[in-house]
Design an enzyme around this catalytic site. Structure first.
Site, short mmCIF file in Angstrom:
data_model
loop_
_atom_site.label_atom_id
_atom_site.label_comp_id
_atom_site.label_asym_id
_atom_site.label_seq_id
_atom_site.Cartn_x
_atom_site.Cartn_y
_atom_site.Cartn_z
N ASP A 110 31.07 72.56 3.65
CA ASP A 110 31.61 73.92 3.67
C ASP A 110 30.78 74.78 2.74
O ASP A 110 30.67 74.49 1.54
CB ASP A 110 33.07 73.92 3.23
N GLU A 194 29.45 74.45 9.64
CA GLU A 194 30.02 75.52 10.44
C GLU A 194 28.89 76.31 11.10
O GLU A 194 27.84 76.54 10.49
CB GLU A 194 30.86 76.46 9.57
N ASP A 292 38.23 74.34 -0.60
CA ASP A 292 36.92 74.12 0.00
C ASP A 292 36.76 72.68 0.48
O ASP A 292 36.13 72.42 1.51
CB ASP A 292 35.82 74.46 -1.00
#
Length: 332
Positions: A110, A194, A292
């Protein structure tokens, strides 16, 4: 496998003048390439010095800071932060392994503004790329640049000084991303990120005169934080490093990764109580984790394992129940 090697050049006054002639009018930093490897000759002069023969420049000395490590395919001379560099594209003979040394290992990453990267294993990666003194100096140079006349010698000196500071910052950021990427691909056969459109995310919110933007100053601060952490550069570093370990890099949809509980799959905006605290509001779960780390676990599952169906991604829709799930409430 093709890879790059960069070295600092020691140009004579005549050679520097010749390079300056090739400078683009639109760009401060010139860069020109020598594509024919047959016209590029490299010799080792000692432990710390070497020289390269380039067309129209002749023999140029450079600091031998690292081994070439392969056959030269091309050379590129560029200027950065007031210094000249030569970059060699070499074929190092490495081959991507068919199988990672640790098959079956996976990690989700992340990327954030508080920490540059957080993994699903609970590792935090961050660094300070610009010192407070450099930040103050750079801000003063920006003010001087705004007052200088376009095309003047003083303006050019100011831009060079600014580039010298930013050159150190980008080198630190690049070193951080390379080391982080090497660490992640060495330990994991699958790295999941991501699928972020960093260019769009860091675009200005100023809008137009007819339709001015909202919260422009806040958005500008977020843009600076995103660019400072080097989100895209870390992705590029992972792509390069993965070639040497056989690691697979997967990018997944980032929607709701920060709002979804990795334990039960319940999705609601209220799950994330603050920047760092995640508390699942599902009465049957109550999972508490670092926000996170929780997001990184969701990213890992989305990349290699099925994601829990408790709570859909649509706003205001009903909660989807898995067999045996006790998730209740309305997904928001």
């Amino acid at each position: 496998m093709l890879s790059g090697r960069r070295y600092r050049l020691e140009l004579t006054a005549e050679q520097a003048e010749q390079c300056e002639k090739w400078r683009s009018k639109a760009r401060w930093s010139p860069s020109f390439r020598f594509p024919d490897s047959k016209q590029v000759t490299v010799e080792r002069l000692g432990r710390t010095w070497g020289r390269v023969k380039l067309a129209k420049l002749g023999w140029v000395r450079f600091r031998w800071s690292r081994p070439l490590g392969g056959e030269i395919r091309s050379a590129t001379v560029s200027e950065k932060s007031g210094g000249w560099f030569v970059s060699f594209l070499v074929d190092d003979g490495a081959v991507t392994p068919d199988l990672h040394a640790l098959p079956g290992t996976a990690v989700g990453v992340d990327r954030g503004v508080a920490a540059a990267a957080v993994t699903s294993d609970g590792e935090f990666f961050d660094g300070e790329f610009i010192t407070p003194g450099e930040s103050t100096r750079y801000r003063r140079l920006q003010q001087r640049l705004a007052r200088s006349k376009r095309g003047s010698a003083n303006r050019r000196k100011t831009v060079t000084a600014m580039g010298r500071i930013m050159g150190r910052v980008t080198d630190r950021r690049g070193d951080f991303c390379a080391k982080t990427a090497a660490h992640l691909v060495r330990k994991n056969a699958l790295v999941v990120l991501e699928d972020l459109r960093v260019k769009n995310m860091s675009a200005s919110a100023s809008g137009t005169v007819a339709e001015p933007g909202r919260r422009v100053r806040q958005k500008a601060g977020l843009n600076r934080a995103i660019l400072d952490k080097g989100w895209h550069r870390l992705e590029l570093a992972l792509t390069r490093a993965a070639r040497y370990t056989g690691t697979t890099l997967v990018k997944v949809n980032p929607a709701y990764t920060s709002q979804r509980c990795h334990a039960c799959g319940f999705v609601t905006e209220g799950n994330r109580e603050s920047q760092s605290v995640f508390v699942c509001k599902n009465p049957g779960c109550g999972n508490v984790d670092h926000a996170d780390v929780n997001a990184a676990k969701n990213i890992r599952h989305a990349g290699g394992q099925p994601v829990s169906a408790c709570g859909d991604l649509g706003t205001g829709q009903s909660v989807k129940q898995e067999p045996g799930s006790r998730a209740t409430g309305q997904a928001t």
